[in-house]
Design a protein around this motif. Structure first.
Motif, short mmCIF file in Angstrom:
data_model
loop_
_atom_site.label_atom_id
_atom_site.label_comp_id
_atom_site.label_asym_id
_atom_site.label_seq_id
_atom_site.Cartn_x
_atom_site.Cartn_y
_atom_site.Cartn_z
N SER A 459 0.84 -1.23 0.08
CA SER A 459 0.03 -0.06 -0.06
C SER A 459 0.83 1.16 -0.10
N LEU A 460 0.19 2.20 -0.32
CA LEU A 460 1.08 3.63 -0.43
C LEU A 460 0.95 4.47 0.58
N GLN A 461 2.02 5.31 0.88
CA GLN A 461 2.00 6.00 1.94
C GLN A 461 1.08 7.70 1.67
N LEU A 462 0.24 7.79 2.43
CA LEU A 462 -0.78 8.89 2.35
C LEU A 462 -0.59 9.80 3.86
N SER A 463 -0.05 10.96 3.79
CA SER A 463 0.22 11.32 5.22
C SER A 463 -1.11 12.59 5.18
N LYS A 464 -1.50 13.26 6.36
CA LYS A 464 -2.16 14.43 6.46
C LYS A 464 -1.98 15.53 5.59
N SER A 465 -0.79 15.82 5.59
CA SER A 465 -0.21 16.85 4.77
C SER A 465 -0.48 16.77 3.37
N THR A 466 -0.69 15.60 2.85
CA THR A 466 -1.08 15.44 1.56
C THR A 466 -2.30 16.16 0.94
N ASN A 471 -4.88 19.21 -6.35
CA ASN A 471 -5.71 20.00 -7.32
C ASN A 471 -6.88 19.15 -7.48
N VAL A 472 -8.08 19.86 -7.31
CA VAL A 472 -9.29 19.06 -7.36
C VAL A 472 -9.63 19.10 -8.81
N LEU A 473 -10.04 17.85 -9.13
CA LEU A 473 -10.28 17.83 -10.62
C LEU A 473 -11.99 17.75 -10.73
N GLY A 474 -12.70 17.39 -9.96
CA GLY A 474 -14.04 17.51 -10.16
C GLY A 474 -14.81 16.35 -9.46
N ILE A 481 -15.18 12.63 -5.07
CA ILE A 481 -14.36 14.01 -5.62
C ILE A 481 -13.04 13.37 -6.07
N LEU A 482 -12.92 13.71 -7.30
CA LEU A 482 -11.38 13.48 -7.71
C LEU A 482 -10.39 14.41 -7.59
N PHE A 483 -9.11 14.27 -7.13
CA PHE A 483 -8.10 15.11 -6.87
C PHE A 483 -6.68 14.33 -7.29
N SER A 484 -5.84 15.47 -7.46
CA SER A 484 -4.29 14.75 -7.75
C SER A 484 -3.60 15.47 -6.87
N THR A 485 -2.71 14.66 -6.17
CA THR A 485 -1.57 15.19 -5.45
C THR A 485 -0.51 15.90 -6.21
N LYS A 486 0.24 16.89 -5.39
CA LYS A 486 1.24 17.68 -5.99
C LYS A 486 2.47 17.05 -5.48
N THR A 487 2.62 16.41 -4.24
CA THR A 487 3.67 15.61 -3.61
C THR A 487 4.09 14.63 -4.58
N SER A 488 5.25 14.01 -4.21
CA SER A 488 5.80 12.66 -4.74
C SER A 488 5.47 11.41 -4.01
N PRO A 489 4.99 10.60 -4.60
CA PRO A 489 4.39 10.20 -5.79
C PRO A 489 3.48 10.92 -6.31
N MET A 490 3.16 11.52 -7.19
CA MET A 490 1.91 12.03 -7.81
C MET A 490 0.83 11.14 -8.06
N LEU A 491 -0.36 11.21 -7.29
CA LEU A 491 -1.41 10.14 -7.48
C LEU A 491 -2.76 10.98 -7.88
N PRO A 644 -6.61 5.82 -3.65
CA PRO A 644 -5.82 6.26 -4.72
C PRO A 644 -6.17 5.35 -6.02
N LEU A 645 -6.09 5.81 -7.12
CA LEU A 645 -6.59 5.17 -8.35
C LEU A 645 -5.62 5.12 -9.53
N VAL A 646 -4.73 6.34 -9.57
CA VAL A 646 -3.79 6.27 -10.68
C VAL A 646 -2.23 6.88 -10.12
#
Length: 649
Positions: A459-466, A471-474, A481-491, A644-646
């Motif tokens: 499983s992937l690391q997701l923190s509260k600061s993520t 970026n909210v996609l819609g 609600i779909l959104f993309s993270t700006k931190t690495s790795p981008m999800l 996480p999706l992608v």
């Protein structure tokens, strides 16, 4: 660093504080001495500081030669198994002394003499001579015969300034006198049922005022009256069961308790209350708390299998369990069975014989429409959580055309089931996964986002600061609600809009209500009379302030409930009050479960629902509020709300 050997005094002090960790264990050990001496009357006195107490009994007393050796290294002669104390009768010389026990561990008085000031006076039943032994700071200051007008056989033990030699421990465990009195009262209620031939008295040591008295009972009706109090019950019946290894004897009665709620949760809480408050279970005529709790859990499980009824007869059990001596050991007041499953199987067989459960003949018909809606709502969540994030970095350099890597391509999906949200054109092929190095895991994994379906996968690391930089996609299907993270790795992640808003509102309600000194309450339409046993009545009197703090206003004299907690148009009921009183019998620092239910229910009902349309700005505000929560990745009921999706390269 060199190892330094501790001196004998420090070793003895460390050992004694482990054996006697607090005043509650000290009181229980000295009372057990009096019970082992076959006393008929035991008087317990509590001092003002909560760290001093006395215990007087009219038992056989301690012989002079035993008193001389008592509180020495040879005093701990009590065996692990319970053995009957047989006194050496000098007149007939027909009885042999199998062991004289001074404390349920055998070394109680020795430990107390190290950590407190101890005074022991005793007169043996064969001699009219009274002896005294006094300890101060682990030293004998007096040991000899005394002149006393009281020549009746028995023993007097006075403990003063407990943990006076360990000031740090004394400051840490210094209890309130009311807490000690409540513990002793609860302990005596158990002892007076198990040891029915002993009269227990609780007095104030300073003014010699009797606070409580439990006389020895003569009939089973008197015994059940102590258990049930003012609650009416049926005529007790004598029961007996034996299978060769385990023997159970005692009495069984029934009482009628009308419930005001028909929910399954309140029914199970009522079952737990009946099992714990209206049953007394001893082991070989001795009371062990852990053993009784284990047997009470079996009773609760057995009663929970019965169908729910408005007016139901509940059992009252007072039994004694006897197991063959070679099948158990007693270590630190806990019963250790050689075969752990033996007690469970034998006790369940006993319960099925005396309390047969009649299952409902017609099971409830499932609601087809509700089942279909539940399956539809859970489809997207199941589809997400049956896939796993692949954080494995390929050793070969990816091609320039490979921009997006599906994260669920490495796990076999359910191709036979058509999904509304995921269209599977062909059955994905399972690939071999390379073994990840420890360095790679330490760099990419930390706090995991996973459920039971993905717990066996990576499983992937997701923190509260993520959530603070996304970026909210819609909005998707007015549910996620779909959104993309700006931190690495981008999800690219999906979050349940109802669960996210439910978490935000729950923490707002907790900050609003739980920070108040008095929880909001509302008066009942009609005052309700509580059906409580003596132990529960004592808890109501001792914890009257705690109950009032959480909104339960109870008249401690008439046991009448006037108010109950209230949260935005929802109010607790009498069953919720009884559930909390049952929990207070076990622990005095718990929150009422109904408070949690009311807050969770209100947060769920007022949150954004599936089907509600959200603008792009509303989605951003929701994620900003969620990033400030204490548990942003869980809904109010504890379920995960993000997936996480992608993974983007």
């Amino acid at each position: 660093m060199a190892i330094v050997k501790l001196n004998d005094n420090v070793c003895d002090l460390t050992w004694a504080t482990q054996r006697i960790p607090d005043v509650y264990v000290a009181v229980r050990e000295v009372i057990m001495n009096a019970i082992d001496a076959q006393a008929k009357t035991i008087v317990i006195g509590i001092g003002d500081d909560g760290l001093s107490f006395t215990v007087d009994d009219d038992g056989y007393g301690i012989p002079s030669h035993d008193l001389y050796l008592l509180v020495g290294q040879t005093a701990g002669i009590k065996l692990n198994k319970l053995k009957e104390i047989v006194i050496n009768d000098l007149a007939t010389s027909k009885k042999n002394c199998r062991g004289r026990a001074y404390g349920s561990r055998g070394d109680a008085l020795l430990c107390l003499s190290i950590v407190a000031s101890v005074r022991i006076e005793s007169c043996h039943y064969l001699k009219n001579i009274r002896y005294r032994k006094v300890f101060e700071k682990n030293r004998v200051v007096f040991n000899g015969r005394i002149q006393s007008s009281k020549c009746a056989h028995g023993t007097h033990v006075a403990i003063d300034n407990l943990f006076g030699n360990v000031p740090v421990r004394q400051r840490q465990i210094r209890p309130l006198r009311a807490r000690v009195l409540a513990f002793v009262q609860s302990l005596l209620r158990k002892y007076t049922i198990v040891h029915d031939s002993i009269t227990f008295k609780l007095v104030d040591s300073n003014v010699q005022v009797r606070l409580l008295r439990y006389p020895a009972y003569s009939t089973p009706m008197d015994l059940f009256t102590r258990v049930c109090g003012s609650i009416s019950f049926s005529q007790p019946q004598k029961i007996s069961w034996c299978n060769g290894t385990t023997t159970i004897n005692g009495f069984l009665a029934f009482f009628n308790f009308e419930s005001t709620s028909n929910t399954r949760g309140n029914y199970l809480a009522q079952v737990k209350r009946v099992a714990q408050s209206f049953s007394s279970i001893s082991f070989r005529s001795h009371w062990f708390n852990s053993f009784e709790l284990e047997c009470q859990s079996y009773i609760a499980v057995h009663l929970s299998k019965a169908p729910m009824q408005c007016n139901q007869l509940w059992p009252i059990l007072i039994i004694d369990v006897v197991i063959l001596e070679h099948e158990y050991d007693i270590v630190d007041s806990c019963i250790i069975l050689r075969n752990a499953e033996m007690l469970r199987d034998d006790f369940n067989t006993f319960l099925h014989r005396i309390l047969p459960i009649t299952a409902s003949k017609s099971p409830p018909t499932p609601n087809i429409a509700e089942s279909a809606m539940t399956q539809l709502n859970n489809e997207f969540v199941d589809a997400i959580w049956t896939r796993t994030v692949d954080v494995h970095q390929q050793l070969n350099k990816p091609s320039t055309r490979e921009r997006i890597k599906p994260i669920f391509s490495s796990m076999k999906t359910q191709s036979s089931q058509q999904s509304r949200y995921f269209r599977t054109t062909q059955k994905p092929q399972a690939r071999k996964r390379r073994k990840l190095s420890a360095k790679h895991l330490s760099q990419n994994l930390g706090v995991f986002v996973q459920t039971t379906k993905t717990s066996r996968k990576l499983s992937l690391q997701l923190s509260k600061s993520t959530l603070c930089n996304v970026n909210v996609l819609g909005q998707v299907d007015r549910k996620f609600i779909l959104f993309s993270t700006k931190t690495s790795p981008m999800l690219v992640c999906a979050i349940d809009q109802h669960a996210a808003d439910e978490r935000v509102r729950l923490e707002e309600l907790e900050d609003k209500y739980l920070t108040q000194s008095m929880f909001p309450r509302a008066e009942l339409v009609e005052p309700e009379d509580l059906q409580l046993n003596p132990m529960e009545e004592a808890v109501v009197k001792d914890e009257h302030g705690t109950l009032a703090q959480w909104g339960f206003e109870i008249n401690a004299t008439t046991m009448t409930l006037y108010t109950a907690p209230f949260v935005e148009c929802r109010q607790a009921q009498i069953d919720d009050c009884l559930e909390y009183i049952t929990l207070l019998c076990e622990s005095r620092t718990v929150r009422p479960p109904v408070i949690t239910r009311l807050l969770h229910s209100r947060a769920c009902r007022s949150a954004i629902m599936f089907g509600d349309s959200l603008s792009h700005r509303a989605c951003e505000l929701l994620l900003q509020q969620l990033s400030k929560c204490r548990l942003p990745f869980q809904c109010a009921h504890g379920r995960p709300s993000i997936a996480p999706l992608v993974q983007l390269n």
